[in-house]
Design a protein around this motif. Structure first.
Motif, PDB file in Angstrom:
ATOM      1  N   UNK A   1      25.452 -23.990  50.122  1.00 45.17           N
ATOM      2  CA  UNK A   1      26.748 -24.694  50.162  1.00 45.17           C
ATOM      3  C   UNK A   1      27.228 -24.960  51.580  1.00 45.17           C
ATOM      4  N   UNK A   2      26.288 -25.108  52.526  1.00 44.94           N
ATOM      5  CA  UNK A   2      26.657 -25.442  53.904  1.00 44.94           C
ATOM      6  C   UNK A   2      26.751 -26.946  54.108  1.00 44.94           C
ATOM      7  N   UNK A   3      26.185 -27.706  53.146  1.00 44.60           N
ATOM      8  CA  UNK A   3      26.315 -29.156  53.191  1.00 44.60           C
ATOM      9  C   UNK A   3      26.261 -29.670  51.766  1.00 44.60           C
ATOM     10  N   UNK A   4      26.791 -30.879  51.556  1.00 38.95           N
ATOM     11  CA  UNK A   4      26.846 -31.434  50.203  1.00 38.95           C
ATOM     12  C   UNK A   4      25.524 -32.078  49.811  1.00 38.95           C
ATOM     13  N   UNK A   5      25.240 -32.029  48.518  1.00 42.91           N
ATOM     14  CA  UNK A   5      24.056 -32.687  47.984  1.00 42.91           C
ATOM     15  C   UNK A   5      24.298 -34.194  47.997  1.00 42.91           C
ATOM     16  N   UNK A   6      23.237 -34.973  48.257  1.00 45.41           N
ATOM     17  CA  UNK A   6      23.381 -36.429  48.299  1.00 45.41           C
ATOM     18  C   UNK A   6      23.152 -37.019  46.910  1.00 45.41           C
ATOM     19  N   UNK A   7      23.678 -38.212  46.700  1.00 43.79           N
ATOM     20  CA  UNK A   7      23.490 -38.887  45.418  1.00 43.79           C
ATOM     21  C   UNK A   7      22.017 -39.163  45.148  1.00 43.79           C
ATOM     22  N   UNK A   8      21.268 -39.504  46.211  1.00 40.12           N
ATOM     23  CA  UNK A   8      19.847 -39.794  46.053  1.00 40.12           C
ATOM     24  C   UNK A   8      19.082 -38.550  45.606  1.00 40.12           C
ATOM     25  N   UNK A   9      19.447 -37.407  46.187  1.00 44.42           N
ATOM     26  CA  UNK A   9      18.786 -36.154  45.788  1.00 44.42           C
ATOM     27  C   UNK A   9      19.145 -35.802  44.344  1.00 44.42           C
ATOM     28  N   UNK A  10      20.393 -36.025  43.970  1.00 45.87           N
ATOM     29  CA  UNK A  10      20.809 -35.778  42.588  1.00 45.87           C
ATOM     30  C   UNK A  10      20.015 -36.668  41.638  1.00 45.87           C
ATOM     31  N   UNK A  11      19.866 -37.934  42.003  1.00 44.00           N
ATOM     32  CA  UNK A  11      19.126 -38.881  41.144  1.00 44.00           C
ATOM     33  C   UNK A  11      17.685 -38.435  40.948  1.00 44.00           C
ATOM     34  N   UNK A  12      17.019 -38.063  42.053  1.00 45.61           N
ATOM     35  CA  UNK A  12      15.619 -37.632  41.962  1.00 45.61           C
ATOM     36  C   UNK A  12      15.470 -36.370  41.123  1.00 45.61           C
ATOM     37  N   UNK A  13      16.419 -35.444  41.279  1.00 47.34           N
ATOM     38  CA  UNK A  13      16.344 -34.185  40.542  1.00 47.34           C
ATOM     39  C   UNK A  13      16.562 -34.413  39.050  1.00 47.34           C
ATOM     40  N   UNK A  14      17.490 -35.304  38.717  1.00 48.98           N
ATOM     41  CA  UNK A  14      17.743 -35.637  37.312  1.00 48.98           C
ATOM     42  C   UNK A  14      16.488 -36.238  36.687  1.00 48.98           C
ATOM     43  N   UNK A  15      15.835 -37.151  37.408  1.00 50.42           N
ATOM     44  CA  UNK A  15      14.641 -37.817  36.881  1.00 50.42           C
ATOM     45  C   UNK A  15      13.455 -36.865  36.774  1.00 50.42           C
ATOM     46  N   UNK A  16      13.299 -35.992  37.778  1.00 51.66           N
ATOM     47  CA  UNK A  16      12.123 -35.123  37.831  1.00 51.66           C
ATOM     48  C   UNK A  16      12.272 -33.878  36.969  1.00 51.66           C
ATOM     49  N   UNK A  17      13.452 -33.276  36.973  1.00 46.37           N
ATOM     50  CA  UNK A  17      13.653 -32.003  36.281  1.00 46.37           C
ATOM     51  C   UNK A  17      14.619 -32.089  35.102  1.00 46.37           C
TER      52      UNK A  17
END
Length: 280
Positions: A45-61
């Motif tokens: 929690x030292x930096x926010x997650x990016x929308x692109x990372x969220x998108x990839x994680x949703x698709x992959x996992x």
């Protein structure tokens, strides 16, 4: 991005680790084409997650975007070969653990998506973080094929393995409930899906031969998380009790042997006295 999404993202990653879907943060980062160091900062929690990372994680996992952005629903989207995995909730919309006894297992594979069938099953809840997230189900153990690991009348509480993630999530040599087109099986699994599209199923009782199930024949997979079994007193206590019984029997036999010896002596003495009297 709102930091609450980052917190939920972090919870999801921790859940994926607990479920065995990812081995390490490094492996998780690399699978998404992301720097492990940057991922570590997000998860701390030292930096926010990016929308692109969220998108990839949703698709992959198969993370549930509803949970990430609103906190509603489960962390992982649950689907069964394109259908919906039916779950049972209480009035507070908290998911319950459906219990599938032996009698209900005969028709289980024919009613996977039937809310009516599942609502008729008994349900319960368990304490602990891992039972508050994800979908769980409880199955009766029947037969001796998994002895000495599991015995008839044991109950196994299992977590759902998403069908779209089974290539990554199924860990070889772990025990799973495998629901095929025709039956509900509890076996130790060797995951050969990536190699030849099959699962190798092994019993812990060596009397039973292993066999192979085609991946296309698998409807559901549940990973065994815990076992509910009948109480059995400590083996050492049972051994002590047995030793006491044997000792008691030995004492009684010794006493009886003494009585028999004394009786024999008395009989011999009487015989001698009788003979002496006859001669006189």
């Amino acid at each position: 991005m709102n930091s609450i999404v980052t917190k939920r993202f972090s919870h999801c990653v921790e859940f994926l680790k607990e479920q065995g879907s990812i081995r390490s943060i490094r492996q998780f980062s690399q699978s998404l084409g992301f720097q492990p160091q940057s991922m570590g900062e997000i998860l701390k929690l030292k930096r926010d997650v990016t929308l692109e990372l969220v998108r990839k994680t949703i698709e992959t996992y198969n993370l549930n975007p509803n949970f990430l952005f609103s906190g509603l629903g489960e962390m992982i989207s649950t689907s069964v070969d394109g259908g919906i995995l039916t779950v049972i909730t209480n009035n507070e919309q908290e998911e319950r653990i459906a219990y599938v006894p032996v009698a209900a297992q005969a028709g289980y594979n024919d009613h996977l998506s039937s809310p009516i069938y599942l609502e008729e099953l008994p349900t319960f809840s368990l304490p602990g973080y891992k039972y508050q997230h994800g979908t769980h189900r409880c199955f009766d153990v029947s037969g001796d094929s998994m002895e000495p690991t599991l015995y008839t009348s044991d109950k196994v509480v299992c977590s759902y393995v998403d069908s779209e993630m089974k290539y990554r999530s199924l860990r070889s040599n772990q025990v799973y409930i495998v629901v095929t087109q025709s039956e509900v099986l509890i076996k130790r699994v060797v995951n050969s899906l990536r190699i030849n599209g099959t699962l190798e199923l092994y019993s812990d009782n060596n009397y039973y031969e292993p066999y192979i199930v085609d991946g296309d024949d698998v409807q559901e997979v549940w990973r065994v998380e815990s076992v509910i079994s009948n109480f059995v007193s400590s083996p050492s206590h049972e051994r002590n009790a047995l030793h006491e019984e044997i000792k008691d029997m030995q004492t009684k036999m010794s006493d009886q042997s003494s009585l028999i010896r004394n009786l024999n002596k008395t009989i011999e003495l009487l015989i001698k006295q009788t003979r002496t009297t006859s001669i006189s």
